[in-house]
Design a protein around this motif. Structure first.
Motif, PDB file in Angstrom:
ATOM      1  N   ASN A 123      -6.606 -12.817 -11.050  1.00 41.68           N
ATOM      2  CA  ASN A 123      -7.225 -12.028  -9.985  1.00 41.68           C
ATOM      3  C   ASN A 123      -7.693 -12.904  -8.833  1.00 41.68           C
ATOM      4  O   ASN A 123      -7.462 -12.588  -7.660  1.00 41.68           O
ATOM      5  CB  ASN A 123      -8.403 -11.218 -10.540  1.00 41.68           C
TER       6      ASN A 123
ATOM      7  N   SER B 253      -6.724 -14.915 -18.380  1.00 41.05           N
ATOM      8  CA  SER B 253      -5.324 -14.774 -17.958  1.00 41.05           C
ATOM      9  C   SER B 253      -4.378 -15.477 -18.916  1.00 41.05           C
ATOM     10  O   SER B 253      -3.369 -14.911 -19.356  1.00 41.05           O
ATOM     11  CB  SER B 253      -5.140 -15.322 -16.535  1.00 41.05           C
TER      12      SER B 253
ATOM     13  N   CYS C 134       0.099 -17.873 -12.029  1.00 42.94           N
ATOM     14  CA  CYS C 134      -1.154 -18.253 -11.364  1.00 42.94           C
ATOM     15  C   CYS C 134      -0.945 -19.437 -10.429  1.00 42.94           C
ATOM     16  O   CYS C 134      -1.401 -19.422  -9.280  1.00 42.94           O
ATOM     17  CB  CYS C 134      -2.227 -18.578 -12.411  1.00 42.94           C
TER      18      CYS C 134
ATOM     19  N   HIS D 242     -10.268  -0.672 -13.229  1.00 46.07           N
ATOM     20  CA  HIS D 242     -10.998  -1.747 -12.577  1.00 46.07           C
ATOM     21  C   HIS D 242     -11.952  -1.166 -11.551  1.00 46.07           C
ATOM     22  O   HIS D 242     -11.825  -0.006 -11.151  1.00 46.07           O
ATOM     23  CB  HIS D 242     -10.035  -2.726 -11.899  1.00 46.07           C
TER      24      HIS D 242
ATOM     25  N   LEU E 129      -3.743  -7.589 -16.438  1.00 47.01           N
ATOM     26  CA  LEU E 129      -2.804  -8.527 -15.823  1.00 47.01           C
ATOM     27  C   LEU E 129      -1.727  -7.817 -15.015  1.00 47.01           C
ATOM     28  O   LEU E 129      -1.397  -8.235 -13.896  1.00 47.01           O
ATOM     29  CB  LEU E 129      -2.155  -9.387 -16.917  1.00 47.01           C
TER      30      LEU E 129
ATOM     31  N   TYR F 207      -2.555  -6.993 -11.334  1.00 48.12           N
ATOM     32  CA  TYR F 207      -3.393  -7.970 -10.641  1.00 48.12           C
ATOM     33  C   TYR F 207      -3.187  -7.943  -9.127  1.00 48.12           C
ATOM     34  O   TYR F 207      -4.148  -8.073  -8.355  1.00 48.12           O
ATOM     35  CB  TYR F 207      -3.135  -9.389 -11.178  1.00 48.12           C
TER      36      TYR F 207
END
Length: 438
Positions: free
Chosen positions: A23, A51, A172, A350, A372, A375
């Motif tokens: 995130n 993650s 990431c 979320h 995930l 994201y």
């Protein structure tokens, strides 16, 4: 990508993003692509927390279809976008859902198979969003042909569906690289020690500390963004407010080889659904879901949790007890706080918390919950709010612009010949780096 030290950072950024999981890196990339001056800080390695401890799937979340249809829709939608911007990092995972007539209850088992097919028929509505294949109903003999190692006794039939797997750490890092190449700065192994506000509760600056050298620095900013996941309650303490979560611990077991070509769904002793999944040259079993109140920086998989997963998978693959487990890993989901329900029933929705109307603290935003697979959409929602507060009129393009390496797929055979490298090695490099493997 240029690596900087804490001492080399600027004295002011418009935005400081705390948390280098998927995130946080997604927010940093979105900010950078919109020309927003930002600094990303992470106290560990990028993706080292929740993650990296995920199942590694950009999936549609079929199990959320019964209670959180929007979670399923957003996950499928973002899965489709992620496939387009990082095609080299993804791989298809075929799943097999089997139904048994345990104890001779064949009528009940056939009713269950009908219900499961009806469920996946509803899921098929969202499958095109993630470039998936519609489900297929199989007879018992077809199931055994696909996976001859599963028990055939009392097998009534099965359902196939598919999801997408991804290399989460590389995802990431790709977001971090893209953010930095578009003007952001990023620091790992740097933690936040204080958040400073003035007498009007307006955020003024953030104090940072290098966890290796103990070097410290205070940097001013207009906004501080909390993307720390399950560590959000601690961030709230630094901010001077309360952020409640109901953290759910999940563990995974990793075995030394591929035990199946497909992923199998099974049920634990208490009825929870778990899976066994081939992942590259290993096999993964996941996952538990238990309330967690312990130290987030010192998690361990217990013998009881491992036995719980092994027992569940043994229902569809008895030989799992003889397989060689090489390691296990755990993480804590930053699930939105809710009481009077089981962990498995908690929402995977979320929330974006603007602390100005919520807590009268100006200059702070928190992202909590989520998963995930969605994201990028969550990062966009946060960055939209950042842009609004900073009066930046550029819109998000993270669904259109490729992540580094995602713009083309090199020819593996040609590269292997040109550099005199084994094709397998080239394929591994291309999978992780895409066009930047060259």
């Amino acid at each position: 990508m240029e690596i900087i030290l804490l001492s080399k950072t600027k004295d002011h950024y418009d935005v400081i993003i705390v948390g280098g999981g998927v995130n946080g890196v997604g927010i940093a990339r979105d900010c950078a692509l919109r020309g927003i001056d930002c600094l990303l800080v992470e106290k560990n390695d990028f993706s080292a927390g929740t993650s990296c401890a995920s199942s590694g799937m950009i999936h549609g979340g079929p199990r959320y279809l019964l209670g959180d249809v929007d979670v399923t829709r957003l996950s499928c939608l973002d899965s489709g976008f992620i496939q387009k911007i990082a095609p080299h990092l993804l791989f298809r995972i075929p799943f097999l859902y089997t139904v048994y007539a345990h104890g001779g209850k064949s009528a009940q088992a056939r009713l269950k198979l009908e219900a499961v097919e009806a469920f996946f028929t509803a899921y098929d509505k969202y499958v095109p969003l993630k470039n998936g294949k519609p489900h297929t109903r199989l007879k018992s003999k077809d199931v055994c042909e696909l996976e001859p190692n599963i028990p055939s006794h009392e097998l009534v039939g099965g359902i196939t569906f598919d999801e997408w797997g991804i290399d989460v750490p590389r995802l990431c890092i790709a977001n971090v690289v893209d953010a930095v190449e578009h003007g952001a700065q990023a620091l790992n192994h740097v933690e936040v020690t204080q958040i400073h506000k003035d007498e009007n509760k307006v955020v003024q600056s953030v104090s940072l500390k290098d966890v290796f050298t103990a070097e410290s620095k205070t940097i001013t900013c207009k906004l501080v963004i909390n993307a720390t996941g399950p560590w959000s309650p601690k961030f709230g303490e630094l901010l001077g407010t309360q952020i409640q979560l109901r953290g759910g611990k999940g563990i995974h077991l990793v075995f030394d080889r591929r035990l199946f070509n497909m992923s199998l769904v099974s049920q634990t002793i208490d009825g929870r659904e778990i899976f066994i999944m081939p992942y590259e040259n290993t096999t993964i079993i996941g996952t538990t879901d238990d309330d967690y109140f312990g130290d987030l920086d010192n998690q361990r998989c217990t013998e009881e949790e491992i036995a719980y997963l092994i027992d569940g998978i043994a229902q569809v693959f008895p030989d799992i007890r003889n397989a060689r487990m090489i390691y296990s890993y755990s993480g804590v989901r930053p699930t939105i706080y809710e009481r009077d329900c089981t962990e498995n029933d908690l929402s995977r929705e979320h929330e974006v918390l603007d602390h100005e109307p919520r807590d009268s603290i100006k200059g702070a935003i928190s992202l909590i919950g989520g998963k995930l697979a969605s994201y990028r959409i969550m990062a966009k929602e946060v960055t939209d709010l950042i842009a609004k507060k900073l009066k930046v009129d550029r819109v998000s393009t993270t669904h259109q612009q490729h992540l580094p390496g995602g713009d083309a797929t090199p020819n593996i055979s040609e590269l292997a010949t040109e550099y005199q490298i084994e094709p397998f090695t080239v394929a591994r490099l291309v999978y992780r780096h895409g066009s930047r493997a060259v």
